[in-house]
Scaffold this motif. Sequence first.
Motif, PDB file in Angstrom:
ATOM      1  N   ALA B 415       0.841  -1.205   0.000  1.00  0.00           N
ATOM      2  CA  ALA B 415       0.000   0.000   0.000  1.00  0.00           C
ATOM      3  C   ALA B 415       0.874   1.253   0.000  1.00  0.00           C
ATOM      4  O   ALA B 415       0.582   2.224  -0.709  1.00  0.00           O
ATOM      5  CB  ALA B 415      -0.920  -0.016   1.223  1.00  0.00           C
ATOM      6  N   ALA B 416       1.961   1.211   0.791  1.00  0.00           N
ATOM      7  CA  ALA B 416       2.886   2.351   0.812  1.00  0.00           C
ATOM      8  C   ALA B 416       3.542   2.515  -0.553  1.00  0.00           C
ATOM      9  O   ALA B 416       3.715   3.639  -1.047  1.00  0.00           O
ATOM     10  CB  ALA B 416       3.948   2.152   1.893  1.00  0.00           C
ATOM     11  N   ASP B 417       3.906   1.392  -1.167  1.00  0.00           N
ATOM     12  CA  ASP B 417       4.495   1.447  -2.511  1.00  0.00           C
ATOM     13  C   ASP B 417       3.527   2.121  -3.488  1.00  0.00           C
ATOM     14  O   ASP B 417       3.937   2.795  -4.433  1.00  0.00           O
ATOM     15  CB  ASP B 417       4.815   0.037  -3.035  1.00  0.00           C
ATOM     16  CG  ASP B 417       5.920  -0.655  -2.232  1.00  0.00           C
ATOM     17  OD1 ASP B 417       6.618   0.039  -1.466  1.00  0.00           O
ATOM     18  OD2 ASP B 417       6.057  -1.900  -2.363  1.00  0.00           O
ATOM     19  N   PRO B 422      -0.851   7.518   6.045  1.00  0.00           N
ATOM     20  CA  PRO B 422      -0.012   6.520   6.707  1.00  0.00           C
ATOM     21  C   PRO B 422      -0.453   5.091   6.385  1.00  0.00           C
ATOM     22  O   PRO B 422      -1.645   4.814   6.264  1.00  0.00           O
ATOM     23  CB  PRO B 422      -0.239   6.817   8.188  1.00  0.00           C
ATOM     24  CG  PRO B 422      -1.512   7.587   8.278  1.00  0.00           C
ATOM     25  CD  PRO B 422      -1.791   8.194   6.947  1.00  0.00           C
ATOM     26  N   SER B 423       0.560   4.244   6.260  1.00  0.00           N
ATOM     27  CA  SER B 423       0.319   2.825   6.015  1.00  0.00           C
ATOM     28  C   SER B 423       0.878   2.047   7.206  1.00  0.00           C
ATOM     29  O   SER B 423       2.091   2.043   7.434  1.00  0.00           O
ATOM     30  CB  SER B 423       0.998   2.399   4.713  1.00  0.00           C
ATOM     31  OG  SER B 423       0.559   1.108   4.343  1.00  0.00           O
ATOM     32  N   ILE B 424      -0.023   1.450   7.975  1.00  0.00           N
ATOM     33  CA  ILE B 424       0.351   0.893   9.278  1.00  0.00           C
ATOM     34  C   ILE B 424       0.001  -0.593   9.339  1.00  0.00           C
ATOM     35  O   ILE B 424      -1.088  -0.993   8.931  1.00  0.00           O
ATOM     36  CB  ILE B 424      -0.384   1.651  10.410  1.00  0.00           C
ATOM     37  CG1 ILE B 424      -0.002   3.141  10.354  1.00  0.00           C
ATOM     38  CG2 ILE B 424      -0.084   1.054  11.785  1.00  0.00           C
ATOM     39  CD1 ILE B 424      -0.869   4.037  11.219  1.00  0.00           C
ATOM     40  N   ALA B 425       0.948  -1.378   9.820  1.00  0.00           N
ATOM     41  CA  ALA B 425       0.689  -2.803  10.052  1.00  0.00           C
ATOM     42  C   ALA B 425       0.508  -3.018  11.551  1.00  0.00           C
ATOM     43  O   ALA B 425       1.257  -2.456  12.340  1.00  0.00           O
ATOM     44  CB  ALA B 425       1.849  -3.642   9.543  1.00  0.00           C
ATOM     45  N   VAL B 426      -0.486  -3.833  11.935  1.00  0.00           N
ATOM     46  CA  VAL B 426      -0.628  -4.245  13.340  1.00  0.00           C
ATOM     47  C   VAL B 426      -0.480  -5.759  13.386  1.00  0.00           C
ATOM     48  O   VAL B 426      -1.244  -6.484  12.743  1.00  0.00           O
ATOM     49  CB  VAL B 426      -1.990  -3.835  13.927  1.00  0.00           C
ATOM     50  CG1 VAL B 426      -2.158  -4.417  15.333  1.00  0.00           C
ATOM     51  CG2 VAL B 426      -2.130  -2.325  13.964  1.00  0.00           C
ATOM     52  N   ILE B 427       0.513  -6.220  14.121  1.00  0.00           N
ATOM     53  CA  ILE B 427       0.823  -7.659  14.130  1.00  0.00           C
ATOM     54  C   ILE B 427       1.241  -8.068  15.535  1.00  0.00           C
ATOM     55  O   ILE B 427       1.883  -7.288  16.254  1.00  0.00           O
ATOM     56  CB  ILE B 427       1.928  -7.959  13.068  1.00  0.00           C
ATOM     57  CG1 ILE B 427       2.173  -9.474  12.939  1.00  0.00           C
ATOM     58  CG2 ILE B 427       3.230  -7.209  13.388  1.00  0.00           C
ATOM     59  CD1 ILE B 427       3.008  -9.832  11.710  1.00  0.00           C
ATOM     60  N   GLY B 428       0.877  -9.258  15.948  1.00  0.00           N
ATOM     61  CA  GLY B 428       1.277  -9.747  17.268  1.00  0.00           C
ATOM     62  C   GLY B 428       2.702 -10.277  17.242  1.00  0.00           C
ATOM     63  O   GLY B 428       3.271 -10.517  16.175  1.00  0.00           O
ATOM     64  N   ASP B 429       3.279 -10.467  18.413  1.00  0.00           N
ATOM     65  CA  ASP B 429       4.672 -10.917  18.486  1.00  0.00           C
ATOM     66  C   ASP B 429       4.857 -12.292  17.860  1.00  0.00           C
ATOM     67  O   ASP B 429       5.809 -12.532  17.114  1.00  0.00           O
ATOM     68  CB  ASP B 429       5.177 -10.905  19.935  1.00  0.00           C
ATOM     69  CG  ASP B 429       4.250 -11.633  20.902  1.00  0.00           C
ATOM     70  OD1 ASP B 429       3.040 -11.348  20.880  1.00  0.00           O
ATOM     71  OD2 ASP B 429       4.731 -12.482  21.677  1.00  0.00           O
ATOM     72  N   SER B 430       3.927 -13.210  18.128  1.00  0.00           N
ATOM     73  CA  SER B 430       4.097 -14.577  17.618  1.00  0.00           C
ATOM     74  C   SER B 430       3.861 -14.625  16.111  1.00  0.00           C
ATOM     75  O   SER B 430       4.574 -15.330  15.392  1.00  0.00           O
ATOM     76  CB  SER B 430       3.135 -15.519  18.344  1.00  0.00           C
ATOM     77  OG  SER B 430       3.345 -16.845  17.940  1.00  0.00           O
TER      78      SER B 430
END
Lengths: 192, 536
Positions: B415-417, B422-430
């Motif tokens: 999306a940023a490309d 703003p282009s934001i990823a939300v991801i858990g640690d695992s």
Amino acid sequence: MKKDIILAGVGGQGILSIATVIGEAALNEGLYLKQAEVHGMSQRGGDVQSNLRLSSEPIHSDLIAKGGADLIISLEPMEALRYVQYLKPDGWIVTNEVPFLNIPNYPEIDDVLAHIRAHKNHVLLNCEELAKSVGAPAQAANMVLLGAAIPMLGIDHDKMIAGIQRVFARKGEAIVNSNIAAVEAGYHVSVK
Amino acid sequence: MKKVLLGDEAIAQAAIDAGLSGVYAYPGTPSTEITEYIQLIESKQPKGIFCKWATNEKTAMEAALGMSYMGKRALVCMKHVGMNVCADAFINSAITGVNGGLVVLAADDPSMHSSQNEQDSRFYAKFAMIPCLEPSNQQEAYDLTRYAFDLSERLHEPVLMRVTTRMAHSRAVVETTEPRLQNDMSLPKDVQHFILLPAFAKRNYAELVAAQPSFIRESETAGWNNYIKGTNPEKAIVTTGIGYNYYAEAIPEFRNTDIPENSILKVTQYPLPTALINLMVADGAKEILVIEEGQPVVEELLRGMVPSDIVVKGRLTGDLPRMGELSPDCVRKALGLDPLPTYEPDAIVVGRPPALCQGCGHRDMYSALNEVAREYPSPRIFGDIGCYTLGALSPFHAIHACVEMGASVTMAKGAADAGQHPSIAVIGDSTFTHSGITGLLDCVNSKANVVVLISDNLTTGMTGGQDSAGTGRLEQICAGIGVEPEHIRVVVPLPKNMEEIKATLREEIDYNGVSVVIARRECIQTLKRHLKAAKA
């Protein structure tokens, strides 16, 4: 002997402990058992249920057909009503009357209770209060509910009590006794 | 010995009793309890079974192949979508073949109770051209798992075990059999088999193709597939896995009528037993109803195997629902039985969707993120797989996508490309260590204008709190792949820190490049457990 039971509640309320005690008593009676549980995403505060099937004959399906349940045991009143399409016309609803409010659109509690009372075979009780009235913690609400369901289970009262003793033995005498007191409190509401 | 076991636990106990040396898995509903059970037994009565969680299903599959290479028995467990992650290793393990018994367990989730699709893993067994086993009850799950290891060693091929949610998460009494010792270490007889240079791979593949008739013969003769001719053989029913149970449940009702009994073929082992199907046809089958859990795999295959004047019914013809898991009710209907008398659903009942726990750090993370995102005209937030996917629902409505493990990072990059900010990823640690790291490397290599928000609860939360592969090392991992240290920020998601978290997010959104913000606070479920254990 054949009993098909739907255990209902909200994730985290402790319906599986009820299933464990009934299962222990049933196996001790030489009955066949199948118990389908819900694990995973819905345990996060969503509606949960378990299908518990007991029979003196081998059991095939893990799930109960609509219209096949002898008994709905629920720790939450609206959750009991969620499964009425699984109940036999002469089946029983045994449920806690205390609502679990974690959604904004929970219906009027008086309406929910009226819908339960509209079923001929029902037992409504305040499990938390009954637990406290016999000196057990509020978390023993599920044992009160189990006690109220004993007359409909087709397993002898004393054999259920023995099942509780075996299941909770390793947690010590105090917990066993408090759970038995809670079960008796629920049982008396039902047989009264 | 008799025990009450979940289907998953029956498989685990059977693997232990079959002389397992290692289980390799990433948690995923409904497969998680297999590995957890082995970990529990190993902690009480150590047998030296390797049972630490793997980083993802691909690393699990490869490590298991390595253990098999050394002659020992290995089990790989995953949910159905994990098969996609390990597909490269899985398909090629059929080309290398195996040395020690290698069983791959895929737990499918029809009806998507905890999943994003309902793909049927039996396709993978057919794709890889290896045998597949599908138990119908907990005892069969135990017995088949033991058989699977023997079969794998005898055929020198991996074997796929396929179960579905109701099999995995239902308890019944299981009788266990005599345990077997683990294999000693031994090298493959022909090491070239494991070197998939084209020249060697062509030979291996030709061997795999040539072995297919023997796999079918095994399905016909091993005794797991059963055909019984009915008094009315014109009507035949084919069941697979737990589909059999819903059929068997209805038999007593048929016995009370004067309807003559149909023929029945109970399928438990694949490839399909051609000889038994031919027998069903020779007995005069005119109409075949296929009762299978999952996608219409057998229904499609049968159409190519039986004469075209035989009617094959099932999910494709609408006799059973095209989607979702089977139920006693839909099978009754397909068998021509009336519904049982009961009540109408009560209209007073409203939905109670799952939600993030009260006091969960993901909640505070989303509160801050939502406030900051609102300051920009068109923010895009790409979510990922885990408890925090629930941020899509009320009250947060915080994420705009969630596809598969790790997609948040790379979709935010794409999306940023395309020009999004703003282009934001939300991801858990695992999930980040499972499949986010390589995506982050892509971001670094092209200096993508993204913020990767790692919501670190120090565990694999959704599946019940298993170890997470990168705990304590996330900053080092991000720095190691080239994220600039000043743009690796750590915040503690608590209401009292709201202003600090918002300021950090603003600064990193406004930085034109790769930022990682780690919102770190222990999962409150594992915290409760740890506090309880400390008290005891």
